[in-house]
Design a protein around this motif. Structure first.
Motif, mmCIF file in Angstrom:
data_model
loop_
_atom_site.group_PDB
_atom_site.id
_atom_site.type_symbol
_atom_site.label_atom_id
_atom_site.label_comp_id
_atom_site.label_asym_id
_atom_site.label_seq_id
_atom_site.Cartn_x
_atom_site.Cartn_y
_atom_site.Cartn_z
ATOM 1 N N ASN A 19 30.263 -36.311 96.100
ATOM 2 C CA ASN A 19 30.999 -36.290 94.913
ATOM 3 C C ASN A 19 30.207 -36.349 93.677
ATOM 4 O OD1 ASN A 19 33.778 -37.184 95.275
ATOM 5 N ND2 ASN A 19 32.842 -38.126 97.146
ATOM 6 N N THR A 22 29.444 -32.693 93.033
ATOM 7 C CA THR A 22 30.682 -31.998 92.414
ATOM 8 C C THR A 22 30.859 -32.395 90.900
ATOM 9 O OG1 THR A 22 31.641 -31.789 94.549
ATOM 10 C CG2 THR A 22 33.409 -32.002 92.559
ATOM 11 N N ARG A 127 30.777 -27.255 99.335
ATOM 12 C CA ARG A 127 30.883 -28.707 99.438
ATOM 13 C C ARG A 127 32.087 -29.191 99.961
ATOM 14 N NH1 ARG A 127 28.441 -27.305 94.450
ATOM 15 N NH2 ARG A 127 30.302 -27.076 93.493
ATOM 16 N N GLU A 128 33.354 -28.429 99.793
ATOM 17 C CA GLU A 128 34.582 -28.833 100.301
ATOM 18 C C GLU A 128 34.459 -28.720 102.003
ATOM 19 O OE1 GLU A 128 38.090 -27.084 98.779
ATOM 20 O OE2 GLU A 128 37.531 -27.793 96.957
ATOM 21 N N LEU A 131 33.022 -31.921 103.719
ATOM 22 C CA LEU A 131 33.783 -33.213 103.409
ATOM 23 C C LEU A 131 34.481 -33.806 104.585
ATOM 24 C CD1 LEU A 131 36.249 -32.470 100.501
ATOM 25 C CD2 LEU A 131 34.245 -34.053 100.359
ATOM 26 N N ASN A 146 39.734 -37.119 100.633
ATOM 27 C CA ASN A 146 40.349 -36.137 99.726
ATOM 28 C C ASN A 146 40.739 -36.635 98.384
ATOM 29 O OD1 ASN A 146 39.615 -33.930 101.535
ATOM 30 N ND2 ASN A 146 41.426 -34.496 102.867
ATOM 31 N N TYR A 149 38.040 -36.925 96.324
ATOM 32 C CA TYR A 149 37.128 -35.897 95.830
ATOM 33 C C TYR A 149 37.983 -35.214 95.071
ATOM 34 C CZ TYR A 149 34.882 -31.585 96.321
ATOM 35 O OH TYR A 149 34.294 -30.264 96.322
ATOM 36 N N GLU A 150 39.342 -35.236 95.066
ATOM 37 C CA GLU A 150 40.155 -34.392 94.249
ATOM 38 C C GLU A 150 40.290 -35.042 92.884
ATOM 39 O OE1 GLU A 150 41.755 -31.278 94.228
ATOM 40 O OE2 GLU A 150 40.501 -31.118 96.135
ATOM 41 N N ASN A 152 37.861 -37.141 91.469
ATOM 42 C CA ASN A 152 36.660 -36.825 90.915
ATOM 43 C C ASN A 152 36.511 -35.413 90.190
ATOM 44 O OD1 ASN A 152 33.750 -37.038 90.553
ATOM 45 N ND2 ASN A 152 33.310 -35.813 92.213
ATOM 46 N N TYR A 153 36.925 -34.474 90.724
ATOM 47 C CA TYR A 153 36.992 -33.219 90.426
ATOM 48 C C TYR A 153 37.886 -32.898 89.189
ATOM 49 C CZ TYR A 153 37.364 -28.012 91.000
ATOM 50 O OH TYR A 153 37.050 -26.514 90.790
#
Length: 413
Positions: A19, A22, A127-128, A131, A146, A149-150, A152-153
């Motif tokens: 994370n 990313t 990176r994905e 996960l 997820n 992560y999303e 954070n993105y």
């Protein structure tokens, strides 16, 4: 094994490192998105030149995202992430170096923008693809990972342009690119510490025999999997219809009103809603249907777009933008879950690359559709032409039985 012993065996390091990497890499990209058009306008003052550079940064994504996943499965996830960010850092740093030596031209900026954009999808896919292993190591659920992560993105692409704008005003556009390059370098340094199952060089027996053959395998796998095929097609259609609203229709509308700050506030509301929606998905996932969340997200997005097409007062547009981001925030985590649970371990990179490439391909298709309509009919008719099909797609999703598979328990291979 007791609960205490289980907690001790959990490793949160890989989850944190993925994370953080990313966040660094995506923030670097967010800065570049703002700086390059500004830099071109400083050089020539022509909007057409800025459009050329924007196109140069977008077009390579169509092909590179399609083949990126094969590179991941061929060379390994950790190695691909490291190489991708190294090359991105070099391509970005080359711009200020050339600016202080031989001097910049629009052609040079466009070429370097294209090179940098071509490297990004491989790092994202790498990176994905890591996960699921990081999730297992931490003892988390895929939904929870997820969701984080999303979000954070999305945060990275929310703060990156803001950082870029502030730095342009304080140190100038050229020097700001050093900060963007530093983001990629920090991502490399972070991944260098990552040690994770399935992150190294793949076994010879499971690696694709060539880039072309591996990509074809990924395309065939996604097409023959009903759930992945449906999600890819729905995502492609929605992105093609929605992206022109954010990138073309609204900019033209607020430019005609001579209120650029209002455009920024609308885009900010969309981003904040997306972050909150993605974060909320993790706690909600054990109690709600993934299928229902996805179907409602697309339907509400379409309904909100139709309401926006009436061009109501700013406060209503902001509320609708926030609602769009909020309901659509869980869609990314849900799509990730489908990819992770339906793709074999040795093909995860290819499946991720193919699924991602559909969204990259959809944007330019949408611009080709929206541009001529906007020129001929104007803002409001174009808005309705784009919004109504999204609402129809959302309603049609209620009748798609394949989406019920989102709620089936499928172990990650």
């Amino acid at each position: 094994m007791t609960a205490t012993e289980t907690a001790v065996t959990r490793r949160f390091g890989p989850l944190i490192l993925l994370n953080v990497a990313t966040l660094f890499s995506s923030t670097g990209n967010g800065i570049v998105i703002v700086v390059l058009p500004w830099l071109v306008l400083e050089q020539t003052g022509r909007a057409s030149d800025a459009a050329i550079v924007a196109g140069a940064a977008t077009l390579p994504l169509l092909l590179s995202s399609l083949f990126a996943g094969t590179f991941v499965d061929l060379f390994g996830r950790r190695r691909t992430s490291l190489i991708s960010d190294c090359l991105s850092a070099l391509s970005v740093a080359a711009i200020p170096v050339i600016a202080t030596t031989t001097g910049l031209t629009v052609t040079v900026i466009a070429v370097l923008a294209a090179i940098g954009a071509a490297f990004d999808p491989a790092g994202i896919a790498a990176r994905e693809s890591m996960l699921p292993a990081a999730t297992k190591s931490a003892g988390w659920s895929l939904d929870r990972m997820n969701s984080l992560y999303e979000a954070n993105y999305n945060v990275a692409y929310l703060v990156g342009p803001g950082i870029g704008g502030v730095l342009i005003a304080t140190v100038g556009a050229v020097n700001t690119l050093w900060v963007a390059a530093a983001g990629f370098v920090l991502s490399v340094a972070t991944i260098a510490f990552l040690r994770l199952e399935h992150a190294g060089r793949p076994d010879t027996a499971t690696r694709p025999t060539s880039i072309w053959h591996g990509t074809l395998e990924g395309l065939k796998f996604v097409w023959h999997n009903r759930l992945l095929r449906t999600i890819a097609l729905v995502d492609m259609a929605v992105v093609a219809l929605y992206m022109p609203v954010e990138s073309v229709v609204f900019p033209v509308y607020f430019t005609e009103l001579d209120k650029p700050a209002q455009l920024g506030s609308v885009l900010m509301a969309l981003s904040i809603g997306g972050v909150v929606g993605a974060l909320a998905y993790g706690p909600l996932a054990p109690f709600v249907s993934r299928r229902m969340l996805m179907v409602v997200a697309v339907t509400v997005l379409g309904a909100a777009m139709v309401a926006m097409a009436f061009l109501p007062p700013l406060w209503a547009i902001l509320a609708l933008a926030l609602l769009q981001g909020l309901v659509f925030g869980p869609v990314g985590p849900i799509a990730n879950y489908a990819m992770q649970t339906r793709s074999p371990e040795h093909m995860r990179g290819r499946v991720t690359g193919v699924m991602t490439s559909t969204a990259y391909a959809a944007g330019p298709l949408g611009y080709l559709l929206a541009g001529p309509i906007l020129d001929k009919w104007g803002i409001q008719p174009t808005f309705f032409v784009l919004a109504i099909p999204v609402l129809i797609i959302g309603l049609a999703c209620f009748a798609l039985p394949v989406l019920k598979e989102l709620d089936e328990k499928v172990p990650v291979s």
